[in-house]
Scaffold this motif. Structure first.
Motif, PDB file in Angstrom:
ATOM      1  N   HIS A 194       0.244  84.630  94.868  1.00  0.00           N
ATOM      2  CA  HIS A 194      -0.483  83.361  94.931  1.00  0.00           C
ATOM      3  C   HIS A 194      -1.776  83.441  95.713  1.00  0.00           C
ATOM      4  O   HIS A 194      -2.685  82.632  95.497  1.00  0.00           O
TER       5      HIS A 194
ATOM      6  N   GLU B  97      -4.877  80.419  98.067  1.00  0.00           N
ATOM      7  CA  GLU B  97      -4.892  79.078  97.523  1.00  0.00           C
ATOM      8  C   GLU B  97      -3.475  78.620  97.190  1.00  0.00           C
ATOM      9  O   GLU B  97      -2.595  79.416  96.887  1.00  0.00           O
ATOM     10  N   ASP B  98      -3.294  77.315  97.201  1.00  0.00           N
ATOM     11  CA  ASP B  98      -1.983  76.730  96.927  1.00  0.00           C
ATOM     12  C   ASP B  98      -1.800  76.591  95.417  1.00  0.00           C
ATOM     13  O   ASP B  98      -1.660  75.489  94.883  1.00  0.00           O
TER      14      ASP B  98
ATOM     15  N   ALA C  29       2.108  77.905  95.557  1.00  0.00           N
ATOM     16  CA  ALA C  29       2.158  79.015  96.525  1.00  0.00           C
ATOM     17  C   ALA C  29       3.563  79.570  96.686  1.00  0.00           C
ATOM     18  O   ALA C  29       3.962  79.984  97.772  1.00  0.00           O
TER      19      ALA C  29
END
Length: 452
Positions: free
Chosen positions: A114, A117-118, A109
């Protein structure tokens, strides 16, 4: 990396249903209060047994590294690797360019695209590739590195004992956030910087501090710094930087000066498109979308049960307990009731894909005019849209009942919602559509190129 248990928990998540919506500024209220009727359902298709195995056009293997992130820019696909930094890939044949290796691990992220979501990736702009790596698991440090797009040589690096992320690149300015690893314990009333561009929380323990840095793209010198508490999101536009956090929205000029403020909070997401700033506050049935003027004044506010939005050409699309298309003036142009998360706007902006169904178990394609085109419901009843090209989509599903099977199945889906091929993949770190192909990075160090 997500564990199977975490992925299963994510796949099973649902949102509570909400009876109605309300509007505070601009337009009329929701449901019986004036929102448009729900769009008609499109055909629901379940992928048939015996689909052919989806065979890649080419495969590139990285020994000892996982392909964490994929960022297509122009005619290059930038791959973020778990152990070897960043490398450009030729989308036509998978051949590799330069390789830039870093200390530490890639930070999730930390790139401008991004989304919620990470995930991992890089930001590209002003002739450079900006990548973030470090030791964030031990809450130690991270660094932004600016790499020359032509040869991968490092132009400059910026390191802090904070979690760094690149939020955008515009007109020779790189906007970077530097977030403290630990929450603050200073009372809110004594935790305000003196430059007037910050807010503080209202409790006795403030959220963690985030510094917004304006960095010179050519040299890496920090031109200006502004500090805020409880930052949820930062967006970079052609004229301003928007910072959303616990107490509202602050708009900054590109020189770091305060341009305006909008006091409603807590802010959860922000985007800048042209002269409009779109801003979301609250969660679930307490959520609202706001249209904010360049000076920070309220133009309109819509109370809608949404958890995320994306901005298309001339329209905003929001999803949560329903899918809503909102015009720049705040008018809800169309809506689709039920669950709608993991929004994906297809290339060209003509199709909106969402995770759908009462159990969030399928993928639905909407025309951006509001027509629901199709829904794909894999037998596992745990699926979502993962990527798209102009003419096709990828639907990803959790399918495995045991560790001996591939954990995921990815389906190639045509423009009518028919699955044409499938492939079992144990781990999917990233999958993107670009120029008629689909690219998928897995947990075994492989990058696949598929023709859907």
């Amino acid at each position: 990396m997500c564990s199977r248990r975490a992925a299963l928990a994510l796949g099973a998540s649902t949102l509570a249903a909400v009876a109605g919506c309300a509007s505070d500024l601009g337009g009329s209220d929701g449901a019986a209060d004036g929102l448009p009727a729900p769009v008609a359902d499109g055909p629901v298709r379940t992928p048939a047994d015996g689909l052919p195995r989806w065979t890649p056009e080419w495969t590139q293997t990285f020994e000892g590294a996982r392909v964490l992130g994929l960022d297509p820019v122009d005619d290059v696909l930038y791959a973020t690797l778990s152990a070897d930094g960043v490398t450009p890939v030729d989308p036509a044949d998978g051949s590799l360019g330069w390789r830039a290796e870093f200390d530490g691990e890639a930070v999730g992220a930390s790139h401008a695209a991004h989304g919620p979501e990470d995930i991992w990736g890089v930001t590209v702009g002003d002739g450079a590739v900006y990548a973030v790596a470090g030791n964030v698991e031990e809450r130690a440090w991270s660094a932004v590195r600016a790499l020359d797009r032509a040869d991968g040589d490092e132009r400059w690096s910026l390191r802090r004992e904070r979690r760094l992320a690149v939020r955008g690149v515009v007109d020779g300015l790189v906007v970077v956030t530097a977030t403290a690893f630990d929450e603050q314990t200073t009372p809110a009333s004594t935790n305000s910087p003196t430059d007037g561009t910050s807010w503080s929380g209202t409790g006795t323990a403030d959220p963690r501090s985030t510094r917004v840095l304006g960095v010179d793209a050519a040299t890496g010198a920090v031109r200006w710094t502004r500090e805020f508490d409880g930052v949820a999101d930062v967006a970079v536009g052609r004229q301003r930087v928007a910072v959303a956090g616990v107490a509202g929205l602050v708009l900054l000029d590109h020189d770091g000066g305060r341009h305006g403020a909008y006091g409603r909070g807590p802010g959860t997401q922000v985007a800048v498109a042209g002269s409009r700033t779109y801003y979301r506050t609250g969660e679930s049935e307490g959520a609202a979308l706001h249209g904010v003027t360049p000076a920070g004044a309220a133009d309109w506010r819509r109370s809608l049960p949404v958890g995320r939005f994306v901005v298309g050409e001339g329209r905003l699309f929001a999803g949560g307990d329903g899918v809503f298309a909102v015009d720049p003036d705040g008018t809800v142009e169309w809506r689709d009731d039920g669950h709608g998360s993991r929004l994906l706007l297809g290339p060209g902006g003509e199709t909106l894909y969402t995770r759908a169904g009462e159990a969030a178990d399928r993928a639905t394609a909407h025309g951006t005019d509001g027509r629901e085109r199709w829904t794909v419901a894999p037998p596992s009843r745990n699926a979502w849209p993962a990527a798209a090209t102009r003419d096709a989509a990828v639907v990803q599903a959790i399918t495995a009942d045991s560790a001996d099977e591939p954990f995921y199945t990815v389906y190639a889906v045509d423009g009518e919602g028919r699955a044409t091929a499938r492939r079992g993949v144990d781990t999917v770190f990233d999958v993107v559509g670009h120029e008629g192909r689909v690219y998928l990075g897995d947990g075994e160090g492989r990058l696949f190129a598929f023709a859907p």
